[in-house]
Design a protein around this motif. Sequence first.
Motif, PDB file in Angstrom:
ATOM      1  N   ARG A 190      -0.202   2.648  -5.759  1.00 41.85           N
ATOM      2  CA  ARG A 190       0.760   3.620  -5.177  1.00 41.85           C
ATOM      3  C   ARG A 190       0.397   3.951  -3.924  1.00 41.85           C
ATOM      4  N   ASP A 193       1.882   1.826  -1.362  1.00 38.24           N
ATOM      5  CA  ASP A 193       3.504   1.839  -1.509  1.00 38.24           C
ATOM      6  C   ASP A 193       3.765   0.611  -2.043  1.00 38.24           C
ATOM      7  N   ASP A 195       5.445  -2.800  -3.952  1.00 39.51           N
ATOM      8  CA  ASP A 195       6.779  -2.888  -4.593  1.00 39.51           C
ATOM      9  C   ASP A 195       6.478  -3.750  -5.857  1.00 39.51           C
ATOM     10  N   THR A 241       4.985   7.689  -6.590  1.00 35.99           N
ATOM     11  CA  THR A 241       4.734   7.534  -5.123  1.00 35.99           C
ATOM     12  C   THR A 241       5.476   8.620  -4.340  1.00 35.99           C
ATOM     13  N   GLN A 242       4.705   9.377  -3.591  1.00 36.80           N
ATOM     14  CA  GLN A 242       5.217  10.507  -2.703  1.00 36.80           C
ATOM     15  C   GLN A 242       6.182  11.457  -3.283  1.00 36.80           C
TER      16      GLN A 242
END
Length: 353
Positions: A190, A193, A195, A241-242
């Motif tokens: 995570r 970031d 994929d 994520t974020q």
Amino acid sequence: MSESGDPVIGIGLSRPLPWRLETSATPPTLTVEFNSLSGGDVADQITLAEPVEAVRQQQADNKTRVTFWLTAPMRVAQAGMQVDNPDQAAILSIRLVPDPDPESDAVAGQGMDAVTNHSGDAARLVVMLDPGHGGDDRGAQYGGIDEADLVLDFTRALRDRLARDTGFDVRLTRQEDGFVSLYERVSQAREADADVFISIHADSVLRGQARGASVYTLRRDGEDPLNSYLDGTRPRGDLITQLDLTGHTDDVATALLDLSQRTTSPRSKTLAHSLVGAMADEGVVLYKHPEKLANFVVLRAPDIPSVLVELGFLSNPADRALITDPDWQRRMIDALTKGLLLWLDGSDDTVMR
């Protein structure tokens, strides 16, 4: 219009939100669904492109849905959200291209500081590889072979092949022999970031004989793997994520997680299918049912397509001989590389976030 001349639709939001896109050929439509609590979350600032004939906005079940009627079937070539940090207003931009072979499709993403669209750009694909076990956790041990060491060496070789031949940004959850908790492995993906997340293991059975490689995806049964976040025993802030779930009610957090998981799960299964198919093409011996489901912790990221690859059974002498053979390892690395590329190339939208 984009620089390429393709039509672009823009939707202004009062704040970043999780989003989901779906195209349909009959009738030609693009539907954008936002997880929101009020109609005010979607602003009136909608920039229309030439193929749009009509627009309708609806509010139901804590979701805002915007439907665009199109003059012809289109597919989403690119989608991404930009956020104005001072006031947190956001714009979702959607680039469309004509679809000569139309069929329904869906992609999704989360409202973030910046939503990256990879759109089949291999050089930007972030792959997190996870060599299983390590440290005091040695995994399976048979015939003098230690699973923790075996999968670390194999995963390093896979990393080198992917980095050299594909241009992917490849990371490892552990670079050497050491203990890394299961939750930390997911957190690393995570934070990067990532994929896609691929965990590498070697299987074993205590009784009887079994052999062949297999690929696991998440099966959600029994205790919900997300409950530990929702009941407060683990921080919510790093679950998607974020997208910080801290301060949201359980109902809102569950809805946001469900929206993300609805798209991530099919992508994980598609990846598993591509990997198994590539293994078969390379002549890798497969388990009798090679696409399997399990509730492993490392598969529980709601927003990252995740699979766990079992190279074979260390408990089986025939498999053990193959797994430790350099020629077999090269074939398996070829298969995993090809399978990942097939997954990426087979559907550009697969990796959109």
